[in-house]
Design a protein around this motif. Structure first.
Motif, PDB file in Angstrom:
ATOM      1  N   ARG A   1       0.863  -1.165  -0.038  1.00  0.00           N
ATOM      2  CA  ARG A   1       0.056   0.108  -0.183  1.00  0.00           C
ATOM      3  C   ARG A   1       1.008   1.179   0.053  1.00  0.00           C
ATOM      4  O   ARG A   1       1.868   1.242   0.698  1.00  0.00           O
ATOM      5  CB  ARG A   1      -0.954   0.031   1.270  1.00  0.00           C
TER       6      ARG A   1
ATOM      7  N   LYS B   1      -7.401  10.908   5.965  1.00  0.00           N
ATOM      8  CA  LYS B   1      -6.390   9.982   5.971  1.00  0.00           C
ATOM      9  C   LYS B   1      -5.035  10.606   6.234  1.00  0.00           C
ATOM     10  O   LYS B   1      -4.128   9.833   6.326  1.00  0.00           O
ATOM     11  CB  LYS B   1      -6.228   9.419   4.599  1.00  0.00           C
TER      12      LYS B   1
ATOM     13  N   LYS C   1      -9.796   9.946  11.693  1.00  0.00           N
ATOM     14  CA  LYS C   1      -9.041   9.314  10.607  1.00  0.00           C
ATOM     15  C   LYS C   1     -10.006   8.304   9.750  1.00  0.00           C
ATOM     16  O   LYS C   1     -10.403   7.285  10.455  1.00  0.00           O
ATOM     17  CB  LYS C   1      -7.871   8.532  11.320  1.00  0.00           C
TER      18      LYS C   1
ATOM     19  N   ASN D   1     -10.049   5.704   6.237  1.00  0.00           N
ATOM     20  CA  ASN D   1      -9.006   5.385   4.963  1.00  0.00           C
ATOM     21  C   ASN D   1      -9.724   5.289   3.560  1.00  0.00           C
ATOM     22  O   ASN D   1      -9.105   4.874   2.746  1.00  0.00           O
ATOM     23  CB  ASN D   1      -8.555   3.866   5.426  1.00  0.00           C
TER      24      ASN D   1
END
Length: 224
Positions: free
Chosen positions: A56, A127, A147, A149
């Motif tokens: 990632r 993010k 937060k 994603n």
């Protein structure tokens, strides 16, 4: 035989643009890299001393900063978010262009203490909590960062946050979710990153690779 150089490349939006650049540098992934059924994460290349890992985008910086990989390709948004002292980013690769922006409901106030009616606090879904907090501190506003994603765009609609900070390319997703881009926090492009210790300790290999990337970026495609 020296230990192989591990090169971390990101899944997702940058990968397709990075592969032609790797080829210009002389690095071509093994056939199983392109096998969509493969679950492998480490791949050989046509260079016996270079292996690729595909992870990632946010993890590329972590692998390189901690020395698990010696080099990598990652967006400047990730570099800014983590601000790892162990990372050296010597080459802007000129790919993966987009921007990190603040967005809110269409017609809502733009950022800035005055524009928010003197408000000193805002809740933002993102993010990028570290980058977001730093930017709002510069505006004299305390940002409470939630937060997420992904799916940032639904946060204002569901009352999770009043604004979002996320990557924007065309802006279509914002429009389709009744949001408007209000301020560009930073322009983003992909960078070659290097572990600082590896750059010094593997001086016969790593600096030469960096120079090959620099030449590939500065020379026109098809040039001599």
């Amino acid at each position: 035989m020296p230990e192989p150089i591990i090169f971390a490349i990101p899944k997702g939006r940058i990968l397709d643009e990075a592969l032609p650049l790797l080829a210009r540098v002389g690095i071509e992934p093994a056939a199983d890299f392109f096998d969509k059924k493969s679950r492998a994460l480490v791949f050989g290349t046509n260079q016996p001393h270079v292996s690729l890992i595909r992870v990632r985008a946010f993890d590329v910086a972590t692998f390189v900063a901690h020395g698990a990989a010696q080099l990598g390709i990652v967006g400047s948004d990730v570099i800014d978010e983590f601000d790892y002292s162990e990372l050296y980013a010597p080459v802007d690769l000129g790919i993966g262009h987009c921007r990190l922006s603040l967005a809110g409901p269409a017609g809502s106030a733009a950022p800035g203490a005055a524009d928010f009616g003197g408000a000193s606090h805002i809740r933002v879904a993102t993010k990028y909590p570290a980058t977001t907090r730093r930017w709002f501190e510069g505006q004299g506003i305390q940002a409470e960062c939630i937060k997420l994603n992904g799916a940032m765009e639904i946060a204002p609609k569901l009352g999770l946050a009043s604004h979002i900070v996320d990557l924007v390319s065309t802006g279509r997703t914002l429009v389709e979710n009744a949001l408007a881009e209000q301020t560009v926090i930073s322009e983003v492009s992909a960078r070659l990153i290097v572990n600082r210790a590896a750059f010094k300790l593997r001086s016969a290999e790593v600096p030469a690779l960096v120079e090959r990337f620099r030449e590939a970026v500065s020379s026109p495609v098809g040039g001599n």
